[in-house]
Design a protein around this motif. Sequence first.
Motif, short mmCIF file in Angstrom:
data_model
loop_
_atom_site.label_atom_id
_atom_site.label_comp_id
_atom_site.label_asym_id
_atom_site.label_seq_id
_atom_site.Cartn_x
_atom_site.Cartn_y
_atom_site.Cartn_z
N MET A 1 0.85 -1.20 0.00
CA MET A 1 0.00 0.00 0.00
C MET A 1 0.88 1.25 0.00
SD MET A 1 -2.80 1.23 2.84
CE MET A 1 -3.84 -0.19 2.57
N LYS A 2 0.60 2.14 -0.93
CA LYS A 2 1.37 3.38 -0.99
C LYS A 2 0.96 4.31 0.16
CE LYS A 2 2.45 3.64 -5.92
NZ LYS A 2 2.39 4.51 -7.12
N PRO A 3 1.92 4.93 0.81
CA PRO A 3 1.59 5.86 1.90
C PRO A 3 1.06 7.19 1.37
CG PRO A 3 3.96 5.81 1.57
CD PRO A 3 3.38 4.78 0.64
N THR A 4 0.43 7.93 2.27
CA THR A 4 -0.10 9.26 1.98
C THR A 4 0.80 10.32 2.61
OG1 THR A 4 -2.41 8.64 1.69
CG2 THR A 4 -2.01 10.83 2.56
N LEU A 5 0.94 11.44 1.94
CA LEU A 5 1.67 12.59 2.48
C LEU A 5 0.66 13.60 2.99
CD1 LEU A 5 4.41 14.04 2.94
CD2 LEU A 5 4.05 15.13 0.71
N TYR A 6 0.76 13.95 4.28
CA TYR A 6 -0.15 14.91 4.90
C TYR A 6 0.64 16.19 5.19
CZ TYR A 6 -3.83 16.62 8.08
OH TYR A 6 -4.83 17.35 8.68
N ILE A 7 0.25 17.27 4.56
CA ILE A 7 1.01 18.53 4.64
C ILE A 7 0.26 19.54 5.50
CG2 ILE A 7 2.04 20.42 3.32
CD1 ILE A 7 2.34 18.57 0.96
N LEU A 8 0.93 20.02 6.54
CA LEU A 8 0.36 21.01 7.45
C LEU A 8 0.54 22.40 6.87
CD1 LEU A 8 1.77 19.62 10.85
CD2 LEU A 8 -0.34 18.96 9.65
N ALA A 9 -0.55 22.98 6.38
CA ALA A 9 -0.46 24.27 5.68
C ALA A 9 -1.48 25.27 6.20
CB ALA A 9 -0.64 24.06 4.18
N ALA A 10 -1.86 25.14 7.47
CA ALA A 10 -2.90 26.01 8.01
C ALA A 10 -2.35 27.24 8.72
CB ALA A 10 -3.80 25.23 8.96
N LEU B 1 7.50 3.44 5.70
CA LEU B 1 6.05 3.39 5.79
C LEU B 1 5.45 2.25 4.98
CD1 LEU B 1 5.14 7.19 5.65
CD2 LEU B 1 4.91 5.65 7.60
N MET B 2 6.17 1.79 3.96
CA MET B 2 5.67 0.69 3.14
C MET B 2 6.05 -0.68 3.72
SD MET B 2 5.85 2.02 -0.82
CE MET B 2 7.35 3.00 -0.81
N ARG B 3 6.80 -0.67 4.81
CA ARG B 3 7.16 -1.92 5.48
C ARG B 3 5.92 -2.52 6.15
NH1 ARG B 3 8.09 -2.61 10.74
NH2 ARG B 3 8.43 -0.39 11.22
N GLU B 4 5.82 -3.85 6.10
CA GLU B 4 4.68 -4.53 6.72
C GLU B 4 4.75 -4.40 8.24
OE1 GLU B 4 2.56 -8.96 6.94
OE2 GLU B 4 4.22 -8.59 5.53
N ARG B 5 3.60 -4.12 8.86
CA ARG B 5 3.54 -3.97 10.30
C ARG B 5 2.64 -5.04 10.91
NH1 ARG B 5 5.25 0.63 8.49
NH2 ARG B 5 6.31 2.11 9.86
N THR B 6 2.99 -5.48 12.12
CA THR B 6 2.22 -6.53 12.80
C THR B 6 1.61 -6.05 14.10
OG1 THR B 6 4.24 -7.30 13.90
CG2 THR B 6 3.66 -8.33 11.80
N ARG B 7 1.80 -4.77 14.42
CA ARG B 7 1.25 -4.25 15.67
C ARG B 7 0.91 -2.78 15.52
NH1 ARG B 7 5.24 -1.16 18.00
NH2 ARG B 7 7.37 -1.58 17.32
N LYS B 8 0.11 -2.28 16.44
CA LYS B 8 -0.22 -0.85 16.47
C LYS B 8 0.93 -0.06 17.11
CE LYS B 8 -5.23 -1.47 16.67
NZ LYS B 8 -6.47 -1.16 17.42
N GLY B 9 0.92 1.23 16.90
CA GLY B 9 1.92 2.08 17.54
C GLY B 9 3.32 1.95 16.99
N ASP B 10 3.44 1.43 15.77
CA ASP B 10 4.76 1.23 15.13
C ASP B 10 5.01 2.42 14.21
OD1 ASP B 10 7.07 0.32 13.98
OD2 ASP B 10 6.24 -1.58 13.25
N TYR B 11 5.62 3.48 14.76
CA TYR B 11 5.75 4.75 14.05
C TYR B 11 7.22 5.05 13.75
CZ TYR B 11 1.10 5.25 16.23
OH TYR B 11 -0.18 5.06 16.67
N CYS B 12 7.45 6.18 13.10
CA CYS B 12 8.82 6.59 12.78
C CYS B 12 8.89 8.10 12.62
CB CYS B 12 9.31 5.89 11.50
SG CYS B 12 8.32 6.25 10.03
N MET B 13 10.09 8.60 12.56
CA MET B 13 10.34 10.01 12.26
C MET B 13 11.69 10.14 11.60
SD MET B 13 11.76 11.82 15.74
CE MET B 13 12.79 12.89 14.74
#
Length: 303
Positions: free
Chosen positions: A1-10, A136-148
């Motif tokens: 699944m391709k990830p989405t880019l969310y841009i903060l522009a407010a 982000l395209m890596r397969e995940r097996t649990r919730k809360g698996d984030y990155c920066m």
Amino acid sequence: MKPTLYILAAGMGSRYGGLKQLDGLGPNGETIMDYSVFDALRAGFGKIVFVIRKDFEADFREKVLSKYEDKVPVEVVFQSIDKLPEGYTCPADRTKPWGPAHAVLMATGTINEPFAVINSDDFYGRDSFAVLAKELMRERTRKGDYCMVGFRVANTMSENGGVNRGVCQTKDGELTSVVECKDICYDADHNIVYKDENGEEHTLAPNVPVSMNMWGFTPDYFDLANREFEKFLSEKINVPKSEQVIPDVADALIKSGEATIKVLDTDSRWFGVTYAQDRPAVVEKFAELHRNGEYPTPLFSKK
């Protein structure tokens, strides 16, 4: 699944003196957001979502979205100060937005796949999007698996004034804490310094990793972040200039054990327009990137 880019522009960009999201800085009037979209598409992102304020929607659609609506699916959501969780009412005298963490929550229900969050007025560089997309395209097996994506603080400074950064502590490649430090600047000896909330000055080593608000989340983040926002409102809803930043949420989720955040290394160098005085140097940097063939001219060709 391709990830989405969310841009903060407010944001208004008060220190810069205008709507810097719409400022044409590239050789053909490209905005910083245009470069983020371009880099994201070549890294493998499949959708772009913007959060903006309703009052500049028309300008935004004309000057920004029209460039690439035919190249990638694009959606817009809106941040407003009265869009709060059930049971909370915005104080009548509130004028300041609730901050970036609240802006991310505006995408609840719109984003249902792994997604990156970035600022609209920061240039992050090609490699940072590549490493983030791969993670982000890596397969995940649990919730809360984030990155920066972590940037070295020396590569994120402005010569024209202080900057706010999330200063990171890491262990075994994972974030252990992130603290938002305000007004990080150079002192007379060109050391990188900031003052804490008690006014005490601290020095930062040039290679200390900082958050530039380039995060990678999965949709389970929204429920956790909404809970943290409710906690924030319970404490600070009547503080006129209070705001919740993403590092506050990240820090809370790490401490509660509900999330791990992998810190991704990149050789990209950040730059941006925190102050109006930054603009000429940024314009020249973009011109140089085009001259060197890093980006095509124009950035987005018309069909």
